[in-house]
Structure formats: structure tokens, C-alpha cells
Motif scaffolding. Structure first.
Motif, PDB file in Angstrom:
ATOM      1  N   LYS A  14       9.145   1.197   1.540  1.00 31.50           N
ATOM      2  CA  LYS A  14       8.328   2.177   2.261  1.00 31.50           C
ATOM      3  C   LYS A  14       7.161   2.641   1.393  1.00 31.50           C
ATOM      4  N   SER A  15       7.424   2.912   0.123  1.00 31.26           N
ATOM      5  CA  SER A  15       6.358   3.361  -0.782  1.00 31.26           C
ATOM      6  C   SER A  15       5.296   2.284  -0.979  1.00 31.26           C
ATOM      7  N   ALA A  16       5.720   1.031  -1.059  1.00 29.98           N
ATOM      8  CA  ALA A  16       4.750  -0.067  -1.186  1.00 29.98           C
ATOM      9  C   ALA A  16       3.932  -0.194   0.093  1.00 29.98           C
ATOM     10  N   LEU A  17       4.592  -0.079   1.240  1.00 29.51           N
ATOM     11  CA  LEU A  17       3.899  -0.232   2.516  1.00 29.51           C
ATOM     12  C   LEU A  17       2.933   0.897   2.810  1.00 29.51           C
ATOM     13  N   ASP A  18       3.246   2.102   2.330  1.00 26.87           N
ATOM     14  CA  ASP A  18       2.301   3.193   2.586  1.00 26.87           C
ATOM     15  C   ASP A  18       1.266   3.319   1.470  1.00 26.87           C
ATOM     16  N   SER A  22       1.919   0.645  -6.421  1.00 29.70           N
ATOM     17  CA  SER A  22       1.277  -0.669  -6.469  1.00 29.70           C
ATOM     18  C   SER A  22       2.309  -1.765  -6.223  1.00 29.70           C
ATOM     19  N   PHE A  23       1.817  -2.955  -5.939  1.00 33.29           N
ATOM     20  CA  PHE A  23       2.710  -4.084  -5.734  1.00 33.29           C
ATOM     21  C   PHE A  23       3.482  -4.376  -7.021  1.00 33.29           C
ATOM     22  N   GLY A  24       2.821  -4.279  -8.166  1.00 34.61           N
ATOM     23  CA  GLY A  24       3.499  -4.503  -9.447  1.00 34.61           C
ATOM     24  C   GLY A  24       4.641  -3.529  -9.659  1.00 34.61           C
ATOM     25  N   ALA A  25       4.410  -2.257  -9.335  1.00 37.32           N
ATOM     26  CA  ALA A  25       5.469  -1.249  -9.461  1.00 37.32           C
ATOM     27  C   ALA A  25       6.595  -1.540  -8.471  1.00 37.32           C
ATOM     28  N   SER A  28       8.576  -4.452  -9.968  1.00 36.49           N
ATOM     29  CA  SER A  28       9.314  -3.977 -11.155  1.00 36.49           C
ATOM     30  C   SER A  28      10.537  -3.168 -10.754  1.00 36.49           C
ATOM     31  N   ASP A  29      10.384  -2.308  -9.754  1.00 35.71           N
ATOM     32  CA  ASP A  29      11.508  -1.504  -9.300  1.00 35.71           C
ATOM     33  C   ASP A  29      12.598  -2.384  -8.695  1.00 35.71           C
ATOM     34  N   LEU A  30      12.204  -3.379  -7.917  1.00 35.51           N
ATOM     35  CA  LEU A  30      13.187  -4.294  -7.331  1.00 35.51           C
ATOM     36  C   LEU A  30      13.978  -5.012  -8.421  1.00 35.51           C
ATOM     37  N   SER A  84      -4.727  -7.743  -5.790  1.00 30.66           N
ATOM     38  CA  SER A  84      -3.511  -6.973  -6.041  1.00 30.66           C
ATOM     39  C   SER A  84      -3.241  -6.861  -7.539  1.00 30.66           C
ATOM     40  N   GLN A  85      -3.386  -7.974  -8.248  1.00 28.10           N
ATOM     41  CA  GLN A  85      -3.152  -7.969  -9.697  1.00 28.10           C
ATOM     42  C   GLN A  85      -4.120  -7.049 -10.430  1.00 28.10           C
ATOM     43  N   GLN A  86      -5.320  -6.927  -9.893  1.00 21.11           N
ATOM     44  CA  GLN A  86      -6.341  -6.090 -10.536  1.00 21.11           C
ATOM     45  C   GLN A  86      -6.323  -4.660 -10.012  1.00 21.11           C
ATOM     46  N   HIS A  87      -5.352  -4.343  -9.173  1.00 18.16           N
ATOM     47  CA  HIS A  87      -5.087  -2.991  -8.669  1.00 18.16           C
ATOM     48  C   HIS A  87      -6.175  -2.419  -7.766  1.00 18.16           C
ATOM     49  N   PHE A  88      -6.980  -3.265  -7.118  1.00 17.95           N
ATOM     50  CA  PHE A  88      -7.872  -2.698  -6.112  1.00 17.95           C
ATOM     51  C   PHE A  88      -7.499  -3.135  -4.706  1.00 17.95           C
TER      52      PHE A  88
END
Length: 104
Positions: A14-18, A22-25, A28-30, A84-88
């Protein structure tokens, strides 16, 4: 898989979808929760997370109401990944770009 892990995975998705993480976070959490791999299905509107034990957890996936591209656009996917990798590019925008590029 215990109910707490299922709930934490669901909250992470949910946090990634909203776009609040970030995708990296998200990944990492998974990994920290023991997720070995996952599969996203844009047509089915779900993502499934697999544990080394063979257990899995499927989460509904909110995706844009757009048509998936009819031809695969590798450059479009690469651009979405790099953004995504560059966080924009956050996960919601990544999903839209991937779908438009023909990912299912």
C-alpha cells in the motif's frame, strides 16, 4: 506465513502504491521480511509474494485504468526502471509506464 507477516507485506505494498515509499525501500522491506520473490500481474491486478518455504501471499494491486500497450517497448521499460532507480519515478508512475510499454 504468519498473519503479522501478511499484514506487514500488505501495508508495504500500500505504501509503495500510494508513493509514500520508494520502490527500493519497498523491495528492501520485502527482503527483510523473508520474501524470496514476487510476481506482479497488471491484467489480474494483483501481486503475489513468495517465501522460501513455498508459502505465498497475494495482494490486490491498484493500477491505472489504462490499456496495456499491445507491443512490448523495451526502451520504455528501461526508462521506467532507470527513473525508479534515480528516485524521480515513484511506483505508481512506474506501473503506468510499464503498462503503457506492454508489460502485463
Amino acid at each position: 506465513m504468519d498473519p503479522t507477516t501478511r499484514e506487514l507485506i500488505s501495508r508495504n505494498v500500500k505504501s509503495a502504491l500510494d508513493g509514500t515509499i520508494s520502490f527500493g525501500a519497498h523491495v528492501s522491506d520485502l527482503v527483510s521480511r523473508g520474501v524470496e520473490s514476487y510476481r506482479v500481474d497488471f491484467r489480474e491486478r494483483s501481486s503475489t509474494y513468495f517465501m522460501p518455504s513455498g508459502e505465498f501471499h497475494t495482494v490486490p494491486l491498484t493500477v491505472p485504468d489504462i490499456e496495456i500497450g499491445t507491443a512490448f517497448d523495451a526502451q520504455g521499460v528501461v526508462a521506467a526502471i532507470r527513473g525508479s532507480q534515480q528516485h524521480f519515478v515513484r511506483y505508481p508512475e512506474f506501473i503506468e509506464r510499464a503498462m503503457r510499454a506492454g508489460c502485463v
